[in-house]
Design a protein around this motif. Structure first.
Motif, PDB file in Angstrom:
ATOM      1  N   UNK A   1      49.364  52.320  34.200  1.00  0.00           N
ATOM      2  CA  UNK A   1      50.913  53.062  34.735  1.00  0.00           C
ATOM      3  C   UNK A   1      51.327  51.187  34.370  1.00  0.00           C
ATOM      4  N   UNK A   2      51.152  50.254  35.644  1.00  0.00           N
ATOM      5  CA  UNK A   2      51.214  49.128  35.927  1.00  0.00           C
ATOM      6  C   UNK A   2      51.218  47.711  34.543  1.00  0.00           C
ATOM      7  N   UNK A   3      49.369  48.715  34.102  1.00  0.00           N
ATOM      8  CA  UNK A   3      49.181  47.790  32.447  1.00  0.00           C
ATOM      9  C   UNK A   3      50.295  47.818  31.813  1.00  0.00           C
ATOM     10  N   UNK A   4      50.989  48.600  31.819  1.00  0.00           N
ATOM     11  CA  UNK A   4      51.813  48.823  31.131  1.00  0.00           C
ATOM     12  C   UNK A   4      53.062  47.408  31.247  1.00  0.00           C
ATOM     13  N   UNK A   5      53.126  46.594  32.211  1.00  0.00           N
ATOM     14  CA  UNK A   5      53.640  45.223  32.748  1.00  0.00           C
ATOM     15  C   UNK A   5      52.513  43.944  31.681  1.00  0.00           C
ATOM     16  N   UNK A   6      51.817  43.908  30.792  1.00  0.00           N
ATOM     17  CA  UNK A   6      50.872  43.292  30.662  1.00  0.00           C
ATOM     18  C   UNK A   6      49.679  42.578  31.914  1.00  0.00           C
ATOM     19  N   UNK A   7      49.244  43.312  32.622  1.00  0.00           N
ATOM     20  CA  UNK A   7      48.444  42.700  34.217  1.00  0.00           C
ATOM     21  C   UNK A   7      46.775  43.523  33.439  1.00  0.00           C
ATOM     22  N   UNK A   8      45.963  42.913  33.517  1.00  0.00           N
ATOM     23  CA  UNK A   8      44.751  42.590  32.810  1.00  0.00           C
ATOM     24  C   UNK A   8      43.764  42.552  34.143  1.00  0.00           C
ATOM     25  N   UNK A   9      43.488  43.871  34.522  1.00  0.00           N
ATOM     26  CA  UNK A   9      42.748  44.473  35.960  1.00  0.00           C
ATOM     27  C   UNK A   9      41.186  43.858  36.260  1.00  0.00           C
ATOM     28  N   UNK A  10      40.974  44.175  34.568  1.00  0.00           N
ATOM     29  CA  UNK A  10      39.119  43.756  34.273  1.00  0.00           C
ATOM     30  C   UNK A  10      38.966  42.284  34.751  1.00  0.00           C
ATOM     31  N   UNK A  11      40.377  41.227  33.405  1.00  0.00           N
ATOM     32  CA  UNK A  11      40.159  40.300  33.610  1.00  0.00           C
ATOM     33  C   UNK A  11      40.150  39.283  34.974  1.00  0.00           C
ATOM     34  N   UNK A  12      40.955  40.043  35.935  1.00  0.00           N
ATOM     35  CA  UNK A  12      41.197  39.301  37.802  1.00  0.00           C
ATOM     36  C   UNK A  12      40.055  39.927  38.203  1.00  0.00           C
ATOM     37  N   UNK A  13      39.578  40.973  38.143  1.00  0.00           N
ATOM     38  CA  UNK A  13      38.107  41.424  38.619  1.00  0.00           C
ATOM     39  C   UNK A  13      37.107  40.760  38.104  1.00  0.00           C
ATOM     40  N   UNK A  14      36.525  40.215  36.596  1.00  0.00           N
ATOM     41  CA  UNK A  14      35.630  39.192  36.390  1.00  0.00           C
ATOM     42  C   UNK A  14      36.387  37.724  36.957  1.00  0.00           C
ATOM     43  N   UNK A  15      37.741  36.956  37.294  1.00  0.00           N
ATOM     44  CA  UNK A  15      37.283  35.805  37.752  1.00  0.00           C
ATOM     45  C   UNK A  15      37.034  36.354  38.982  1.00  0.00           C
ATOM     46  N   UNK A  16      37.294  37.045  39.594  1.00  0.00           N
ATOM     47  CA  UNK A  16      36.899  37.008  40.896  1.00  0.00           C
ATOM     48  C   UNK A  16      35.803  37.146  41.570  1.00  0.00           C
ATOM     49  N   UNK A  17      35.235  37.678  40.391  1.00  0.00           N
ATOM     50  CA  UNK A  17      33.710  38.221  40.920  1.00  0.00           C
ATOM     51  C   UNK A  17      33.228  36.497  40.430  1.00  0.00           C
ATOM     52  N   UNK A  18      33.052  35.205  39.376  1.00  0.00           N
ATOM     53  CA  UNK A  18      32.895  33.860  39.079  1.00  0.00           C
ATOM     54  C   UNK A  18      33.254  33.314  39.708  1.00  0.00           C
ATOM     55  N   UNK A  19      34.463  33.442  40.443  1.00  0.00           N
ATOM     56  CA  UNK A  19      34.874  32.364  42.083  1.00  0.00           C
ATOM     57  C   UNK A  19      33.880  32.703  43.228  1.00  0.00           C
ATOM     58  N   UNK A  20      33.624  33.850  43.217  1.00  0.00           N
ATOM     59  CA  UNK A  20      32.079  33.856  44.223  1.00  0.00           C
ATOM     60  C   UNK A  20      31.043  33.728  43.910  1.00  0.00           C
ATOM     61  N   UNK A  21      30.754  34.122  42.798  1.00  0.00           N
ATOM     62  CA  UNK A  21      29.307  33.364  41.954  1.00  0.00           C
ATOM     63  C   UNK A  21      29.432  31.340  42.478  1.00  0.00           C
ATOM     64  N   UNK A  22      30.385  30.948  41.985  1.00  0.00           N
ATOM     65  CA  UNK A  22      30.923  29.856  42.505  1.00  0.00           C
ATOM     66  C   UNK A  22      30.946  29.406  43.471  1.00  0.00           C
ATOM     67  N   UNK A  23      31.016  30.143  44.456  1.00  0.00           N
ATOM     68  CA  UNK A  23      31.215  30.029  46.237  1.00  0.00           C
ATOM     69  C   UNK A  23      29.548  30.046  46.542  1.00  0.00           C
ATOM     70  N   UNK A  24      29.468  30.813  46.348  1.00  0.00           N
ATOM     71  CA  UNK A  24      27.697  30.942  46.102  1.00  0.00           C
ATOM     72  C   UNK A  24      26.803  30.122  45.999  1.00  0.00           C
ATOM     73  N   UNK A  25      26.967  29.515  45.021  1.00  0.00           N
ATOM     74  CA  UNK A  25      26.342  28.569  44.512  1.00  0.00           C
ATOM     75  C   UNK A  25      26.952  27.109  45.019  1.00  0.00           C
ATOM     76  N   UNK A  26      28.166  26.821  45.355  1.00  0.00           N
ATOM     77  CA  UNK A  26      28.384  25.419  46.369  1.00  0.00           C
ATOM     78  C   UNK A  26      27.757  25.601  47.406  1.00  0.00           C
ATOM     79  N   UNK A  27      27.834  26.488  47.813  1.00  0.00           N
ATOM     80  CA  UNK A  27      27.066  26.954  49.680  1.00  0.00           C
ATOM     81  C   UNK A  27      25.351  26.910  49.902  1.00  0.00           C
ATOM     82  N   UNK A  28      25.232  27.346  48.594  1.00  0.00           N
ATOM     83  CA  UNK A  28      23.289  27.108  48.031  1.00  0.00           C
ATOM     84  C   UNK A  28      23.604  25.964  48.540  1.00  0.00           C
ATOM     85  N   UNK A  29      23.953  24.813  47.336  1.00  0.00           N
ATOM     86  CA  UNK A  29      23.810  23.544  47.561  1.00  0.00           C
ATOM     87  C   UNK A  29      23.963  22.597  48.901  1.00  0.00           C
ATOM     88  N   UNK A  30      24.686  23.407  49.527  1.00  0.00           N
ATOM     89  CA  UNK A  30      24.766  22.202  50.840  1.00  0.00           C
ATOM     90  C   UNK A  30      23.934  22.540  50.919  1.00  0.00           C
TER      91      UNK A  30
END
Length: 103
Positions: A1-30
């Motif tokens: 229903x809300x996707x009719x308003x232009x919300x791309x849930x998959x894109x947001x979930x993917x962005x969150x997943x990528x940010x989680x990976x960035x965070x892990x890499x930052x923590x690892x490099x530290x």
């Protein structure tokens, strides 16, 4: 229903997943930062230590910012699900009503 308003849930979930990976890499490099060996120059050693301290502080702030962005994206996904559910429950269904009919 809300996707009719232009919300791309998959894109947001993917962005969150990528940010989680960035965070892990930052923590690892530290964690890979080793103790600096003395250079033989007190001024250089102090400058290197100051740089390392500032870089670690910056990295900690960056990890926190990435974590906050991830949490916001997770909140967007949860809010979308709640909005979608709420909107869906407001829509009439094709089932006959259980009450008076207007004939």
């Amino acid at each position: 229903m809300a996707t009719g308003f232009g919300f791309d849930r998959d894109a947001v979930v993917e962005a969150a997943r990528q940010l989680t990976n960035v965070r892990s890499e930052l923590e690892s490099s530290g964690q890979q930062t080793s103790r600096l060996a003395p250079t033989g120059s007190n001024e250089v050693d102090v400058a290197l230590q100051d740089f390392t301290t500032a870089a670690t502080r910056h990295q900690t702030s960056l990890v926190a910012a990435v974590a906050a962005a991830t949490a916001r994206l997770d909140g967007v996904v949860a809010g979308h699900a709640q909005l979608d559910s709420s909107l869906g429950s407001q829509l009439p269904t094709n089932q006959p009503s259980k009450g008076k009919t207007h004939e």
